[in-house]
Design a protein around this motif. Structure first.
Motif, mmCIF file in Angstrom:
data_model
loop_
_atom_site.group_PDB
_atom_site.id
_atom_site.type_symbol
_atom_site.label_atom_id
_atom_site.label_comp_id
_atom_site.label_asym_id
_atom_site.label_seq_id
_atom_site.Cartn_x
_atom_site.Cartn_y
_atom_site.Cartn_z
ATOM 1 N N VAL A 12 0.852 -1.191 0.000
ATOM 2 C CA VAL A 12 0.000 0.000 0.000
ATOM 3 C C VAL A 12 0.888 1.241 0.000
ATOM 4 N N PRO A 13 1.184 1.819 -1.170
ATOM 5 C CA PRO A 13 1.978 3.057 -1.201
ATOM 6 C C PRO A 13 1.228 4.200 -0.519
ATOM 7 N N ASN A 14 2.000 5.164 0.012
ATOM 8 C CA ASN A 14 1.432 6.371 0.613
ATOM 9 C C ASN A 14 0.485 6.078 1.769
ATOM 10 N N PHE A 15 0.746 5.008 2.492
ATOM 11 C CA PHE A 15 -0.037 4.705 3.692
ATOM 12 C C PHE A 15 0.140 5.820 4.722
ATOM 13 N N LEU A 16 1.360 6.344 4.822
ATOM 14 C CA LEU A 16 1.645 7.530 5.626
ATOM 15 C C LEU A 16 2.016 8.670 4.690
#
Length: 416
Positions: free
Chosen positions: A76-80
């Motif tokens: 999951v990219p860009n989770f943060l």
């Protein structure tokens, strides 16, 4: 039901059916970790198809649950957000400089994948952790200390990860995951790999009987592994290394992976032309209520019963031979089935080196890009960390636990 719904695969867990769907995002602006192009909902249905209630899977995109459930790695990219990632990395780096990390001496160094040379141990290169709990001392670790570093950033991360755990507990049908944080049910830490460090291929959890008496030493076991990378935005995997290398199955598992009623998965039956399904193999180590009296089984096609592949056998010595060859030829009497068996992870030896790689695997590398979440079943997916070439590699990582099955003692069962 939410507007703009589009259909998604249905998942069945015991007597409750779970159907997923997606909806357009709300007009209000949620926190970054809730912002997605769409929201995934889990609809709990009774056996008649009537909706019981809808649960928003707040931190996972569509498809992640099925990927984990069938033995793959969810990425999951860009989770943060970049700002959250930068703040946590700064906190981790500062605490490492202050000497609050613990070096665990698990990493290897150099170009040879999997190499570990104790004589060349270097704490500046090895994997170091800032744990939330220290089992050997049975006390909280520095990660949860309100007096160290940027405690507010770590507390916010912990809340986000708790939401992830709740999502997984419902959608994977593992309700034991969703319990209050504690030293016995959730490991979380900062991790740092120094330049040159790597971690050899392994799986994160094993069946209790494979671990001997040590397998029953804790009341819980690892169920889902996760990491959130905290590296700089300019990290380049080709230049900087540090990829997470995973060994997924070429054919996705026909059934959910990991465990059945507490029996952990031990291996696979590879697909064939006559049976083109990749079937997870589980170890029943409690036959007749006796610890160490074992048998291997797979799910029936309808999922309603166990199909045993072997007669009963003793864990010692058979499980400690740890080679496909011995299971295929000594334990599984039907040689057509025996030839399909493969351990999740064989112990490295001259025999396994001679037999070569498992043709049923495929390699998938995940670059450690800042803000990216990865999650996978702790029992099922072999993985390694490739050498970090010139920079420090930062992450927050951990394992969600489930309660271990009761230990059988003769015909009595005693919960440790």
């Amino acid at each position: 039901m939410p507007p703009s719904q589009r259909a998604a695969p249905e998942v069945v867990h015991k007597n409750v059916r779970c159907a997923a769907a997606t909806a357009a995002p709300a007009s209000t602006s949620p926190p970054h970790w809730l912002r997605r192009s769409s929201t995934t909902y889990l609809f709990l249905l009774d056996e008649g198809g009537s909706s019981l209630h809808a649960l928003a899977l707040s931190v996972l995109p569509e498809g992640a649950i099925e990927t984990i459930d069938r033995g793959g790695i969810a990425v999951v990219p860009n989770f943060l957000s970049p700002s959250e990632t930068s703040r946590l990395r700064a906190d981790a780096s500062s605490l490492h400089r202050d000497g609050d990390f613990v070096v665990d001496a698990l990493a290897g160094y150099g170009a040879a994948a999997g190499a570990r040379d104790k004589a060349s141990f270097d704490p500046t290169k090895d994997r170091a952790v800032l744990p939330a709990y220290i089992p050997s001392r049975k006390r909280d670790g520095p990660f949860v200390s309100p007096t160290l570093g940027d405690y507010d950033a770590r507390k916010k991360l912990t809340s986000t990860i708790a939401a992830l755990r709740s999502d997984l507990a419902v959608a994977l049908g593992r309700p034991g995951l969703d319990t209050p944080d504690g030293g016995d049910n959730h490991e979380i830490s900062y991790t740092r790999f120094g330049p040159g460090a790597l971690l050899a291929r392994h799986v994160d959890e094993h069946h209790e009987e494979v671990k001997g008496r040590a397998g029953w030493s804790r009341p819980t076991r690892r169920s889902v592994s996760w990491l959130v990378y905290l590296n700089e935005e300019d990290w380049d995997a080709e230049r900087d290394g540090g990829e997470l290398r995973t060994y997924e199955r070429r054919v996705r598992s026909a059934k959910p992976v990991g465990s059945r009623d507490g029996d952990l998965q031990l291996g696979w039956l590879r697909p064939t032309a006559d049976d083109p399904k990749e079937r997870p193999v589980f170890l029943d180590g409690r036959r007749g209520g006796v610890s160490g009296r074992c048998a291997l089984y797979v799910d029936s096609d309808d999922g309603g019963r166990k199909v045993y592949l072997t007669k009963e056998f003793d864990a010692d010595p058979y499980l400690f031979l740890t080679s496909d060859f011995f299971v295929q030829n000594l334990l599984i009497e039907d040689h057509r089935l025996g030839g399909r068996f493969h351990y999740l992870e064989q112990t490295k030896s001259g025999i396994t080196a001679y037999l070569g790689a498992d043709p049923g695997e495929r390699v998938r590398d995940v670059a450690p890009m800042g803000g990216t979440l990865v999650a996978f079943d702790s029992v099922t997916l072999p993985h390694e960390v490739l050498p970090t070439l010139t920079r420090e590699r930062w992450a927050a990582s951990g394992w969600f636990h489930e309660r271990q099955q009761p230990e059988p003692m003769g015909s009595r069962q005693i919960m440790l």
